[in-house]
Design an enzyme around this catalytic site. Structure first.
Site, mmCIF file in Angstrom:
data_model
loop_
_atom_site.group_PDB
_atom_site.id
_atom_site.type_symbol
_atom_site.label_atom_id
_atom_site.label_comp_id
_atom_site.label_asym_id
_atom_site.label_seq_id
_atom_site.Cartn_x
_atom_site.Cartn_y
_atom_site.Cartn_z
ATOM 1 N N ASP A 26 9.398 -3.514 -40.668
ATOM 2 C CA ASP A 26 9.895 -2.223 -40.184
ATOM 3 C C ASP A 26 11.277 -1.855 -40.724
ATOM 4 O O ASP A 26 11.905 -0.935 -40.218
ATOM 5 C CB ASP A 26 9.911 -2.197 -38.657
ATOM 6 C CG ASP A 26 10.782 -3.288 -38.051
ATOM 7 O OD1 ASP A 26 11.219 -4.171 -38.800
ATOM 8 O OD2 ASP A 26 11.017 -3.253 -36.832
ATOM 9 N N GLU A 27 11.756 -2.561 -41.757
ATOM 10 C CA GLU A 27 13.055 -2.191 -42.320
ATOM 11 C C GLU A 27 13.158 -2.623 -43.770
ATOM 12 O O GLU A 27 12.520 -3.586 -44.198
ATOM 13 C CB GLU A 27 14.206 -2.785 -41.506
ATOM 14 C CG GLU A 27 14.272 -4.288 -41.520
ATOM 15 C CD GLU A 27 15.519 -4.827 -40.825
ATOM 16 O OE1 GLU A 27 16.622 -4.284 -41.042
ATOM 17 O OE2 GLU A 27 15.382 -5.808 -40.075
ATOM 18 N N ASP A 43 15.360 1.825 -41.072
ATOM 19 C CA ASP A 43 14.910 0.939 -39.998
ATOM 20 C C ASP A 43 14.129 1.752 -38.960
ATOM 21 O O ASP A 43 14.678 2.658 -38.328
ATOM 22 C CB ASP A 43 16.134 0.286 -39.343
ATOM 23 C CG ASP A 43 15.771 -0.873 -38.421
ATOM 24 O OD1 ASP A 43 14.571 -1.172 -38.299
ATOM 25 O OD2 ASP A 43 16.683 -1.463 -37.824
#
Length: 410
Positions: free
Chosen positions: A115-116, A25
């Site tokens: 983003d993860e 993350d």
């Protein structure tokens, strides 16, 4: 002898014996990209966005700034914060580069957002070593090749891996060994459990339950009386670290959505409808680009008192036709307008659900192939070639289409 034609029951998925699921993350993604690209922002409190906080650096979070906080409130909490406008194309490029590192690490990657992601490295021991070594190299490559900090959690299950990465932030690494899962999980606040939002947390707090261990000790039956059967079953299982889900690749979205923050000033009905037109255009374009069709249109609203409401309509047949989707959305808005006028509207959103692939699209009588020279197709092509603002509805002139947040592929 009787022979049953019923299929054999699916084998139960058992949690693996080792911690080999990674949850990676990126830390304060938008703000980190801004700090990476502008050296004067490094180490400073940075807020991305104006009217609404889209992201905040950890320096700003230390003063209580959070997303999606009102921009005025954020500046009161952190008067010396540096506010920068969002650069969605930069974030999309950074995300693409990070996911290239993910896919170069293991073929089993399940993207959650830009983003993860979850990564399964359980089969890589002979060629890449232990999961902790793989995670350390991944973090180093993201820092070196993309210039961004990333936190990684490692555990036997997706849930624990995600909790571990959150505990490791910022820019950290946390391993949860199989024999120490409950020692790690039970002291944490109940807000760490998936499915515990503001309302559920308040309900649990009212019953004296603030830690995961307290919820686990309570038992599923008493919890059912507090939260209902479904939520009790889900949260009780998580409180004992039970999460048999695999890391899955190639999973397509069950819904797509877009929203627009409006601020707290009054908005006439024609302005609200104009924004709805823009959201419908944007989602219709995404739907067709992904070669998907939808059955259900959902209108989402947030009011001036911060309460929320949704209204939905299911179409007779699935479609990707913008005007059909817009007709359903306008009908929902007309029904909700008395409530909007009474309570004030600060955010409007639209979601398309009950998605299916367009390939098995059922042709209507007469049986004709789907046209490729429709107005939708022509507008999609123009916007693809010249940008999303190349053609817009007259109602949106002077108002803009709003921000298009970068997303994983639909």
């Amino acid at each position: 002898m009787f022979v049953s034609d019923a299929p054999a029951p699916r084998p139960r998925i058992v949690a693996r014996a080792e911690a080999s699921i990674l949850h990676a993350d990126l830390d304060s993604f938008y703000a980190s990209v801004e700090q990476r690209d502008n050296p004067r922002l490094r180490g400073k409190p940075v807020i991305v966005g104006g009217g609404v906080v889209l992201a905040a650096s950890y320096e700003a979070k230390a003063f209580g700034v959070r997303t999606p906080m009102n921009g005025g409130q954020a500046r009161r909490l952190c008067p010396h914060a540096i506010v920068v406008p969002p650069r969605m194309s930069a974030y999309a490029e950074a995300s693409k580069a990070v996911f290239e590192v993910f896919h170069d690490t293991t073929p089993v990657v399940e993207g959650i957002s830009i983003d993860e992601a979850f990564l399964d490295v359980g089969g890589l021991r002979r060629i890449a070593g232990e999961p902790i070594g793989i995670a350390e190299r991944l973090r180093g490559r993201v820092r070196e090749q993309v210039g961004l900090p990333i936190s990684v959690g490692i555990a036997r299950t997706k849930f624990l891996a995600k909790v571990a990465s959150a505990v490791a932030k910022p820019d950290g690494l946390r391993v949860v060994p199989p024999d120490a899962e409950l020692d790690f999980l039970h002291p944490l606040p109940i807000e760490r459990l998936w499915g515990v939002g503001e309302v559920t947390a308040r309900t649990l707090h009212e019953h004296g339950i603030t830690r995961v261990g307290q919820l686990a000790d309570l038992g599923e039956s008493p919890l059912r009386a507090i939260l209902g059967a479904g939520a009790a079953r889900h949260l009780y299982a998580l409180s004992w670290a039970r999460d048999p889900r695999r890391v899955e690749t190639g999973v397509r979205r069950r819904s797509i959505g877009a929203q627009r923050a409006l601020g707290r000033q009054a908005h006439p009905p024609d302005e609200i409808e104009a924004y709805l037109h823009g959201l419908t255009d944007r989602l219709g374009r995404r739907l067709r680009a992904a070669e998907r069709i939808c059955r259900t249109v959902v209108l989402r609203m947030r009011f001036d008192d911060f309460t929320r409401a949704t209204r939905s309509h299911t179409l007779p047949e699935a479609t990707d036709h913008t005007e059909t989707l817009l007709g359903a959305a306008r009908s929902l808005l007309a029904t909700a307008m008395p409530m909007i006028e009474e309570r004030g509207l600060t955010l409007i959103g639209l979601a398309l659900t009950n998605l299916a692939d367009a390939d098995p699209f059922q042709l209507s009588l007469p049986f004709e192939a789907r046209a490729t020279n429709t107005l939708d197709a022509t507008l999609d092509d123009l916007r693809h070639r010249f940008g999303s603002a190349a053609v817009t509805r007259a109602a949106l002139l002077g108002r803009g289409e709003g921000l298009s947040v970068p997303l994983l592929p639909d």
